[in-house]
Each structure stands twice: as structure tokens, then as C-alpha cells.
Design a protein around this motif. Structure first.
Motif, PDB file in Angstrom:
ATOM      1  N   ILE A  47       0.891  -1.248   0.119  1.00  0.00           N
ATOM      2  CA  ILE A  47       0.173  -0.211  -0.040  1.00  0.00           C
ATOM      3  C   ILE A  47       0.915   1.103  -0.046  1.00  0.00           C
ATOM      4  CG2 ILE A  47      -1.846   1.288   1.264  1.00  0.00           C
ATOM      5  CD1 ILE A  47      -2.925  -1.453   0.364  1.00  0.00           C
ATOM      6  N   GLY A  53      -1.618  12.314   4.673  1.00  0.00           N
ATOM      7  CA  GLY A  53      -2.955  11.729   4.036  1.00  0.00           C
ATOM      8  C   GLY A  53      -4.108  11.822   5.115  1.00  0.00           C
ATOM      9  N   TYR A  54      -5.118  11.695   4.780  1.00  0.00           N
ATOM     10  CA  TYR A  54      -6.404  11.386   5.635  1.00  0.00           C
ATOM     11  C   TYR A  54      -7.566  10.922   4.602  1.00  0.00           C
ATOM     12  CZ  TYR A  54      -7.457  16.250   3.745  1.00  0.00           C
ATOM     13  OH  TYR A  54      -7.447  17.313   2.869  1.00  0.00           O
ATOM     14  N   GLN A  55      -8.448  10.533   5.050  1.00  0.00           N
ATOM     15  CA  GLN A  55      -9.890   9.819   4.565  1.00  0.00           C
ATOM     16  C   GLN A  55      -9.493   8.898   3.264  1.00  0.00           C
ATOM     17  OE1 GLN A  55     -12.136  13.319   3.406  1.00  0.00           O
ATOM     18  NE2 GLN A  55     -12.560  13.585   5.752  1.00  0.00           N
ATOM     19  N   ILE A  57      -7.471   9.541   1.143  1.00  0.00           N
ATOM     20  CA  ILE A  57      -6.776  10.248  -0.142  1.00  0.00           C
ATOM     21  C   ILE A  57      -5.521   9.858  -0.576  1.00  0.00           C
ATOM     22  CG2 ILE A  57      -6.372  12.656  -1.160  1.00  0.00           C
ATOM     23  CD1 ILE A  57      -8.826  13.560   0.708  1.00  0.00           C
ATOM     24  N   VAL A  59      -4.129   7.165  -1.493  1.00  0.00           N
ATOM     25  CA  VAL A  59      -3.941   5.748  -1.074  1.00  0.00           C
ATOM     26  C   VAL A  59      -4.052   4.591  -2.609  1.00  0.00           C
ATOM     27  CG1 VAL A  59      -4.195   3.760   0.346  1.00  0.00           C
ATOM     28  CG2 VAL A  59      -4.607   6.168   1.166  1.00  0.00           C
ATOM     29  N   GLN A 106       3.893   0.264   2.346  1.00  0.00           N
ATOM     30  CA  GLN A 106       3.566  -0.685   3.534  1.00  0.00           C
ATOM     31  C   GLN A 106       3.092  -1.852   2.988  1.00  0.00           C
ATOM     32  OE1 GLN A 106       0.129   0.582   6.103  1.00  0.00           O
ATOM     33  NE2 GLN A 106       1.874   0.959   7.600  1.00  0.00           N
ATOM     34  N   GLN A 107       3.593  -2.977   4.017  1.00  0.00           N
ATOM     35  CA  GLN A 107       3.268  -4.297   3.461  1.00  0.00           C
ATOM     36  C   GLN A 107       1.717  -4.237   3.588  1.00  0.00           C
ATOM     37  OE1 GLN A 107       4.302  -6.567   6.986  1.00  0.00           O
ATOM     38  NE2 GLN A 107       3.097  -8.474   6.515  1.00  0.00           N
ATOM     39  N   LYS A 108       0.973  -4.894   2.482  1.00  0.00           N
ATOM     40  CA  LYS A 108      -0.304  -5.017   2.321  1.00  0.00           C
ATOM     41  C   LYS A 108      -0.936  -6.123   3.313  1.00  0.00           C
ATOM     42  CE  LYS A 108      -4.760  -5.812   1.312  1.00  0.00           C
ATOM     43  NZ  LYS A 108      -5.638  -5.401   0.167  1.00  0.00           N
ATOM     44  N   LEU A 111      -6.876  -8.027   4.617  1.00  0.00           N
ATOM     45  CA  LEU A 111      -7.912  -7.834   5.678  1.00  0.00           C
ATOM     46  C   LEU A 111      -9.140  -8.808   5.509  1.00  0.00           C
ATOM     47  CD1 LEU A 111      -8.189  -3.850   5.320  1.00  0.00           C
ATOM     48  CD2 LEU A 111      -7.000  -5.070   7.029  1.00  0.00           C
ATOM     49  N   VAL A 149     -10.108  -0.582  -1.911  1.00  0.00           N
ATOM     50  CA  VAL A 149      -9.377  -1.284  -1.010  1.00  0.00           C
ATOM     51  C   VAL A 149      -9.437  -0.687   0.274  1.00  0.00           C
ATOM     52  CG1 VAL A 149      -6.776  -1.506  -0.443  1.00  0.00           C
ATOM     53  CG2 VAL A 149      -7.645  -1.773  -2.802  1.00  0.00           C
ATOM     54  N   THR A 151     -11.294   1.456   3.288  1.00  0.00           N
ATOM     55  CA  THR A 151     -12.273   1.478   4.081  1.00  0.00           C
ATOM     56  C   THR A 151     -13.062   2.850   4.327  1.00  0.00           C
ATOM     57  OG1 THR A 151     -11.269   1.484   6.315  1.00  0.00           O
ATOM     58  CG2 THR A 151     -11.845  -0.568   5.135  1.00  0.00           C
ATOM     59  N   ASN A 152     -11.955   4.099   4.025  1.00  0.00           N
ATOM     60  CA  ASN A 152     -12.602   5.282   4.331  1.00  0.00           C
ATOM     61  C   ASN A 152     -13.901   5.513   3.573  1.00  0.00           C
ATOM     62  OD1 ASN A 152      -9.493   5.040   4.096  1.00  0.00           O
ATOM     63  ND2 ASN A 152      -9.907   6.705   5.638  1.00  0.00           N
ATOM     64  N   ILE A 217      -2.850  -0.373  11.473  1.00  0.00           N
ATOM     65  CA  ILE A 217      -2.781   0.333  10.153  1.00  0.00           C
ATOM     66  C   ILE A 217      -2.256   1.765  10.199  1.00  0.00           C
ATOM     67  CG2 ILE A 217      -4.164   1.166   8.154  1.00  0.00           C
ATOM     68  CD1 ILE A 217      -5.549  -1.347   8.282  1.00  0.00           C
TER      69      ILE A 217
HETATM   70  N1  LIG Z   1      -0.930  -1.809   5.077  1.00  0.00           N
HETATM   71  C1  LIG Z   1      -2.282  -2.052   4.645  1.00  0.00           C
HETATM   72  N2  LIG Z   1      -3.145  -3.028   4.304  1.00  0.00           N
HETATM   73  C2  LIG Z   1      -4.472  -3.101   3.903  1.00  0.00           C
HETATM   74  N3  LIG Z   1      -5.259  -1.945   3.939  1.00  0.00           N
HETATM   75  C3  LIG Z   1      -4.631  -0.887   4.227  1.00  0.00           C
HETATM   76  C4  LIG Z   1      -3.205  -0.684   4.335  1.00  0.00           C
HETATM   77  N4  LIG Z   1      -2.921   0.625   4.711  1.00  0.00           N
HETATM   78  C5  LIG Z   1      -4.098   1.027   4.448  1.00  0.00           C
HETATM   79  N5  LIG Z   1      -5.284   0.406   4.215  1.00  0.00           N
HETATM   80  C6  LIG Z   1      -6.503   0.979   3.668  1.00  0.00           C
HETATM   81  O1  LIG Z   1      -6.489   2.145   3.413  1.00  0.00           O
HETATM   82  C7  LIG Z   1      -7.408   3.086   4.483  1.00  0.00           C
HETATM   83  C8  LIG Z   1      -6.692   4.135   4.457  1.00  0.00           C
HETATM   84  O2  LIG Z   1      -5.500   4.196   5.060  1.00  0.00           O
HETATM   85  P1  LIG Z   1      -4.861   4.900   6.393  1.00  0.00           P
HETATM   86  O3  LIG Z   1      -3.540   4.448   6.825  1.00  0.00           O
HETATM   87  O4  LIG Z   1      -5.809   4.885   7.450  1.00  0.00           O
HETATM   88  O5  LIG Z   1      -5.036   6.297   5.956  1.00  0.00           O
HETATM   89  P2  LIG Z   1      -5.840   7.471   5.924  1.00  0.00           P
HETATM   90  O6  LIG Z   1      -4.926   8.527   6.953  1.00  0.00           O
HETATM   91  O7  LIG Z   1      -5.868   8.016   4.750  1.00  0.00           O
HETATM   92  O8  LIG Z   1      -7.291   7.035   6.562  1.00  0.00           O
HETATM   93  C9  LIG Z   1      -7.385   2.223   5.761  1.00  0.00           C
HETATM   94  O9  LIG Z   1      -8.368   2.291   6.611  1.00  0.00           O
HETATM   95  C10 LIG Z   1      -7.297   0.553   4.970  1.00  0.00           C
HETATM   96  O10 LIG Z   1      -8.649   0.305   4.732  1.00  0.00           O
END
Ligand SMILES: Nc1ncnc2c1ncn2[C@@H]1O[C@H](COP(=O)(O)OP(=O)(O)O)[C@@H](O)[C@H]1O
Ligand SMILES: [Mg+2]
Length: 245
Positions: A47, A53-55, A57, A59, A106-108, A111, A149, A151-152, A217
Motif C-alpha cells: 500500500i 494523508g487522510y480519508q 486520499i 492511497v 507498507q506491507q498490504k 484484511l 481497497v 475503508t474510508n 494500520i
Molecule cells: N497496510 C495496509 N493493508 C491493508 N489495507 C490498508 C493498509 N494501509 C491502508 N489500508 C487501507 O486504506 C485505508 C486508509 O489508510 P490509512 O493508513 O488509514 O490512511 P488515511 O489517513 O488516509 O485514513 C485503511 O483504513 C485501510 O482500509
């Protein structure tokens, strides 16, 4: 005192200082051409996300396929790129913002799913003013929309327990998972509190993989609360009272 960055890479590093958290942290590096190569070789699926980032965006998921091909999955769209060089060029042209901010790779985590859609958990951990006691004040599951992918962009919110019961997880794991989630979340708050002493709330995104293993995460320092209001399980009132207190 030096101000510590709020970025995702910094928080990952801070959490990894507690060895009890090491097994919960996915392999994470700053993005460079070199680390992307390495991480794809090691994990096959990674990933990519902006440190600030947030929400969801910015990703994207990258998967190594046969014959050097790489699939890029962003929002609900997938495209196939031919080789690493084309992938880097594509990212530079289309994915990274102009003023290229820092990204992590980041390692995926594979889920756990509900009706084929991945979900992760949001855990609120708070302390009252002038107290050092951290409390889990709410937890819920965010289920990804179809073909996403992230969940936001949630298709649905569920209570954490209901989500765990509905996910097809190995049955021997089920009993302990909720307790483990609380335990890990409290450790994260205690560890990050050493670096962000004024902060009174953490919104922690935890993944559960298909084997029932818990993963961290990310940890948010100013999480929004509206999802808990929508959940209507009483946690919103608890969260509000901690915010006030
Ligand atoms: N390493 C990961 N493996 C699987 N899913 C991921 C991973 N990193 C992020 N995601 C998915 O992407 C979403 C957003 O990533 P996150 O790190 O929470 O950033 P943000 O700050 O944008 O919320 C996570 O809620 C998850 O659903
Ligand atoms: Mg998040």
C-alpha cells in the motif's frame, strides 16, 4: 523541546520502539524507487500512502503479477503497468501530487472480509484532562465499498463485535480478538503519549487479517467522531464526555 512530526512514518517509528507492538506493525518504509522494488519483492502486495494523508486520499495498492507486470488499484479502478520503470513513471505522472509530498510504502494486510468487502476497525482511546489513564471509549468496523481497497469510503459501519462475528475468521481466534484489540490500542496510546504529551485522544485503525491476526494500520491524533454518532451504540456519548472532561 523539539516538535515531533505527526506524519505516518514518524508515528510508525515511535510505535516500533515498544517491542510489544513490533509484531502488530506492518513492514513500512519511506517510498523511494528502491524501497518500492524491495517491498514488492518481499510482500508481493503493498500500500502506498501519503505521510500526511487522510480519508484514504492518495492511497493506492500495488500488486506484483506474472511477467513483471504490476497492478495498481486506486479507488475502484485497476490498471496494469508493464514493469517497475513504467510503474514509477505512471506514479510520477498520475498519482503523486505536483509538490510531491512524502509517501510511505507498507506491507498490504489481507484484511478479513464481510460479503467479500474488506473491513478494518477504528478504536477510540481517550484520557480525561489531568489523568494519565487511557480508556477505550468506542470501537467500530468500517466496511469498504464494493471494489475499494480503502475503508474510508465506507459502505457500512458496524459494531466491532458484530463485524468480527460476521467475518469468517478461524473460530479458535474469536474469543480473544476483542480483548486483544483493546490491549493493542491502549499500548499504542501509551507509547505515542511519550511523544505527544498533550494529546488526549487517539483514533487507531486496526486491521484483522484473514487468519485473525491483529495489525496496526495507523494511529490518528485528531480523529473525527461522527462515525460513532452514526453507530448509535452509546459510545458517542462516552467519547463526548471524555472530550469535555
Ligand atoms: N497496510 C495496509 N493493508 C491493508 N489495507 C490498508 C493498509 N494501509 C491502508 N489500508 C487501507 O486504506 C485505508 C486508509 O489508510 P490509512 O493508513 O488509514 O490512511 P488515511 O489517513 O488516509 O485514513 C485503511 O483504513 C485501510 O482500509
Ligand atoms: Mg485511516
Amino acid at each position: 523541546m523539539m516538535k515531533i512530526s505527526y506524519g505516518k512514518h514518524t508515528k510508525h517509528k515511535l510505535m516500533s520502539r515498544d517491542e510489544r507492538l513490533l509484531g502488530y506493525l506492518p513492514d513500512t518504509q519511506y517510498f523511494t524507487e528502491e524501497t518500492l522494488r524491495e517491498m514488492l519483492e518481499k510482500h508481493s502486495q503493498v500500500i502506498l500512502k501519503p505521510c500526511f494523508g487522510y480519508q484514504g486520499i492518495g492511497v493506492a495498492q500495488l500488486s506484483a503479477l506474472e511477467d513483471e507486470q504490476i497492478e495498481l488499484h486506486k479507488e475502484n479502478k485497476k490498471i496494469i503497468l508493464n514493469g517497475k520503470t513504467e510503474t514509477i513513471a505512471y506514479l510520477n505522472e498520475n498519482h503523486f501530487r505536483r509538490k510531491k509530498p512524502r509517501y510511505i510504502v507498507q506491507q498490504k494486510i489481507p484484511l478479513a472480509t464481510i460479503n467479500n468487502n474488506p473491513f478494518d476497525l477504528r478504536v477510540m482511546v481517550q484520557r480525561k484532562r489531568n489523568s494519565s489513564e487511557w480508556v477505550v471509549t468506542g470501537k467500530l468496523a468500517k466496511i469498504a465499498s464494493n471494489n475499494y481497497v480503502i475503508t474510508n469510503v465506507a459502505k457500512a459501519l458496524l459494531g466491532a463485535e458484530e463485524a468480527i462475528n460476521r467475518a469468517s475468521l478461524p473460530s479458535e481466534k474469536m474469543n480473544n480478538i476483542l480483548a486483544e484489540i483493546d490491549q493493542v490500542s491502549l499500548l499504542v496510546a501509551e507509547q505515542l503519549a511519550k511523544s505527544y504529551p498533550k494529546n488526549r485522544v487517539y483514533g487507531i485503525d486496526l486491521g484483522i487479517d484473514q487468519e485473525g491476526k491483529v495489525w496496526i494500520i495507523e494511529a490518528n491524533l485528531s480523529p473525527s467522531t461522527f462515525m460513532f454518532k452514526l453507530l448509535k451504540d452509546g459510545s458517542y456519548e462516552t467519547i463526548r464526555s471524555f472530550q469535555r472532561g
